[in-house]
Motif scaffolding. Sequence first.
Motif, PDB file in Angstrom:
ATOM      1  N   LEU A  67       2.471   5.516  17.357  1.00  0.00           N
ATOM      2  CA  LEU A  67       2.138   5.539  18.774  1.00  0.00           C
ATOM      3  C   LEU A  67       3.206   6.298  19.531  1.00  0.00           C
ATOM      4  CD1 LEU A  67       1.098   1.786  19.207  1.00  0.00           C
ATOM      5  CD2 LEU A  67      -0.422   3.736  18.866  1.00  0.00           C
ATOM      6  N   ALA A  68       2.795   7.122  20.477  1.00  0.00           N
ATOM      7  CA  ALA A  68       3.724   7.917  21.282  1.00  0.00           C
ATOM      8  C   ALA A  68       3.902   7.276  22.657  1.00  0.00           C
ATOM      9  CB  ALA A  68       3.217   9.348  21.425  1.00  0.00           C
ATOM     10  N   ASN A  69       5.141   7.293  23.137  1.00  0.00           N
ATOM     11  CA  ASN A  69       5.465   6.753  24.455  1.00  0.00           C
ATOM     12  C   ASN A  69       6.242   7.797  25.249  1.00  0.00           C
ATOM     13  OD1 ASN A  69       4.803   3.809  23.644  1.00  0.00           O
ATOM     14  ND2 ASN A  69       6.331   4.438  22.154  1.00  0.00           N
ATOM     15  N   ARG A  70       5.996   7.875  26.554  1.00  0.00           N
ATOM     16  CA  ARG A  70       6.712   8.833  27.395  1.00  0.00           C
ATOM     17  C   ARG A  70       7.569   8.106  28.422  1.00  0.00           C
ATOM     18  NH1 ARG A  70       2.627  12.369  30.713  1.00  0.00           N
ATOM     19  NH2 ARG A  70       4.484  12.826  31.946  1.00  0.00           N
ATOM     20  N   ASN A  71       8.724   8.708  28.716  1.00  0.00           N
ATOM     21  CA  ASN A  71       9.630   8.152  29.709  1.00  0.00           C
ATOM     22  C   ASN A  71      10.358   9.301  30.421  1.00  0.00           C
ATOM     23  OD1 ASN A  71      11.081   6.074  31.101  1.00  0.00           O
ATOM     24  ND2 ASN A  71      12.837   6.510  29.782  1.00  0.00           N
ATOM     25  N   PRO A  72      10.270   9.361  31.755  1.00  0.00           N
ATOM     26  CA  PRO A  72       9.533   8.454  32.633  1.00  0.00           C
ATOM     27  C   PRO A  72       8.038   8.762  32.652  1.00  0.00           C
ATOM     28  CG  PRO A  72      10.553  10.178  33.932  1.00  0.00           C
ATOM     29  CD  PRO A  72      11.022  10.389  32.515  1.00  0.00           C
ATOM     30  N   LEU A  73       7.280   7.820  33.225  1.00  0.00           N
ATOM     31  CA  LEU A  73       5.855   8.056  33.401  1.00  0.00           C
ATOM     32  C   LEU A  73       5.638   9.102  34.483  1.00  0.00           C
ATOM     33  CD1 LEU A  73       4.554   4.368  33.338  1.00  0.00           C
ATOM     34  CD2 LEU A  73       4.518   6.021  31.463  1.00  0.00           C
ATOM     35  N   ALA A  74       4.464   9.718  34.475  1.00  0.00           N
ATOM     36  CA  ALA A  74       4.129  10.697  35.503  1.00  0.00           C
ATOM     37  C   ALA A  74       3.838   9.985  36.823  1.00  0.00           C
ATOM     38  CB  ALA A  74       2.920  11.514  35.067  1.00  0.00           C
ATOM     39  N   PRO A 106      13.076  15.891  33.117  1.00  0.00           N
ATOM     40  CA  PRO A 106      12.659  15.968  31.713  1.00  0.00           C
ATOM     41  C   PRO A 106      11.958  14.692  31.247  1.00  0.00           C
ATOM     42  CG  PRO A 106      14.869  16.847  31.972  1.00  0.00           C
ATOM     43  CD  PRO A 106      14.509  16.220  33.288  1.00  0.00           C
ATOM     44  N   VAL A 107      11.040  14.855  30.310  1.00  0.00           N
ATOM     45  CA  VAL A 107      10.267  13.738  29.761  1.00  0.00           C
ATOM     46  C   VAL A 107      10.666  13.534  28.302  1.00  0.00           C
ATOM     47  CG1 VAL A 107       7.964  12.894  29.165  1.00  0.00           C
ATOM     48  CG2 VAL A 107       8.332  14.136  31.314  1.00  0.00           C
ATOM     49  N   THR A 108      11.030  12.310  27.947  1.00  0.00           N
ATOM     50  CA  THR A 108      11.362  11.962  26.563  1.00  0.00           C
ATOM     51  C   THR A 108      10.160  11.274  25.920  1.00  0.00           C
ATOM     52  OG1 THR A 108      13.718  11.705  27.046  1.00  0.00           O
ATOM     53  CG2 THR A 108      12.880  10.639  25.051  1.00  0.00           C
ATOM     54  N   VAL A 109       9.724  11.805  24.775  1.00  0.00           N
ATOM     55  CA  VAL A 109       8.611  11.212  24.029  1.00  0.00           C
ATOM     56  C   VAL A 109       9.187  10.550  22.778  1.00  0.00           C
ATOM     57  CG1 VAL A 109       6.412  11.620  22.869  1.00  0.00           C
ATOM     58  CG2 VAL A 109       7.033  12.972  24.890  1.00  0.00           C
ATOM     59  N   SER A 110       8.988   9.245  22.646  1.00  0.00           N
ATOM     60  CA  SER A 110       9.449   8.494  21.473  1.00  0.00           C
ATOM     61  C   SER A 110       8.248   7.968  20.706  1.00  0.00           C
ATOM     62  CB  SER A 110      10.360   7.343  21.903  1.00  0.00           C
ATOM     63  OG  SER A 110       9.677   6.456  22.784  1.00  0.00           O
ATOM     64  N   TYR A 111       8.484   7.539  19.461  1.00  0.00           N
ATOM     65  CA  TYR A 111       7.387   7.137  18.582  1.00  0.00           C
ATOM     66  C   TYR A 111       7.652   5.774  17.960  1.00  0.00           C
ATOM     67  CZ  TYR A 111       6.465  12.103  19.065  1.00  0.00           C
ATOM     68  OH  TYR A 111       6.237  13.351  19.590  1.00  0.00           O
ATOM     69  N   ASP A 112       6.647   4.916  18.003  1.00  0.00           N
ATOM     70  CA  ASP A 112       6.685   3.624  17.323  1.00  0.00           C
ATOM     71  C   ASP A 112       5.804   3.707  16.083  1.00  0.00           C
ATOM     72  OD1 ASP A 112       8.294   2.485  19.303  1.00  0.00           O
ATOM     73  OD2 ASP A 112       6.546   1.943  20.518  1.00  0.00           O
ATOM     74  N   THR A 113       6.322   3.257  14.930  1.00  0.00           N
ATOM     75  CA  THR A 113       5.562   3.344  13.681  1.00  0.00           C
ATOM     76  C   THR A 113       5.503   1.973  13.004  1.00  0.00           C
ATOM     77  OG1 THR A 113       7.549   3.922  12.402  1.00  0.00           O
ATOM     78  CG2 THR A 113       6.259   5.732  13.332  1.00  0.00           C
ATOM     79  N   SER A 114       4.435   1.762  12.254  1.00  0.00           N
ATOM     80  CA  SER A 114       4.296   0.521  11.489  1.00  0.00           C
ATOM     81  C   SER A 114       3.317   0.738  10.353  1.00  0.00           C
ATOM     82  CB  SER A 114       3.809  -0.624  12.386  1.00  0.00           C
ATOM     83  OG  SER A 114       2.529  -0.341  12.921  1.00  0.00           O
ATOM     84  N   ASP A 115       3.432  -0.099   9.322  1.00  0.00           N
ATOM     85  CA  ASP A 115       2.501  -0.069   8.197  1.00  0.00           C
ATOM     86  C   ASP A 115       2.427  -1.481   7.626  1.00  0.00           C
ATOM     87  OD1 ASP A 115       0.983   1.906   6.257  1.00  0.00           O
ATOM     88  OD2 ASP A 115       1.985   0.420   5.008  1.00  0.00           O
TER      89      ASP A 115
END
Length: 195
Positions: free
Chosen positions: A83-90, A99-108
């Motif tokens: 899942l991708a998350n952006r910070n800050p929101l628009a 600038p916008v930072t996009v981070s990723y949450d992963t799971s299995d």
Amino acid sequence: NFPGANSNGWYNYDVTVDFNAQDNLSGFSPGGSLNTNLSSVTTSGEGININVSSSGISDLAGNFTLGINVGSLKIDKTPPIILANRNPLANPEGWNTSPVTVSYDTSDALSGIDFANPLNDTGNDIISTEGINQSASGLVYDLAGNFASTTLSDINIYYSATLLGFIQQDLRFKIPKKDLTDPYQITYTQGPVDQ
């Protein structure tokens, strides 16, 4: 006989196991062959201890051998989650002014994330260039070799601002006075005028 697991000990597909029987003397029907193939068995489902078993067989002398079990197969056919998350929101209009930072949450849920896989792309992405509909993408693998990707788009960045100035004009038009006693003296003034 069946294919080997990957380097992490996992399969990401149903495994077909081929069974073969051998006899040293009377052999098997028909014809007394000392080697015969039994029916192949294919796994179903997922898990950490999947088992399949062959059927039993008798040789021509009437000796019967029970089927054998092949077990402890680790099978994971389900891709991981990213899942991708952006910070800050628009802002409500869909724009960012920084600038916008996009981070990723992963799971299995089964085999787990393969954190050592060099093909993973789960580090933060920083979008700092002005532009419209920019995007960032991530990719992750699990230990069974399944993978998943995601793209976060509609990143709009604009740093510049336009200032509009409003000019108030004060226009005055006069007819010079020639004689202060002149009854027809005229003075006309217009202003200020807002635009």
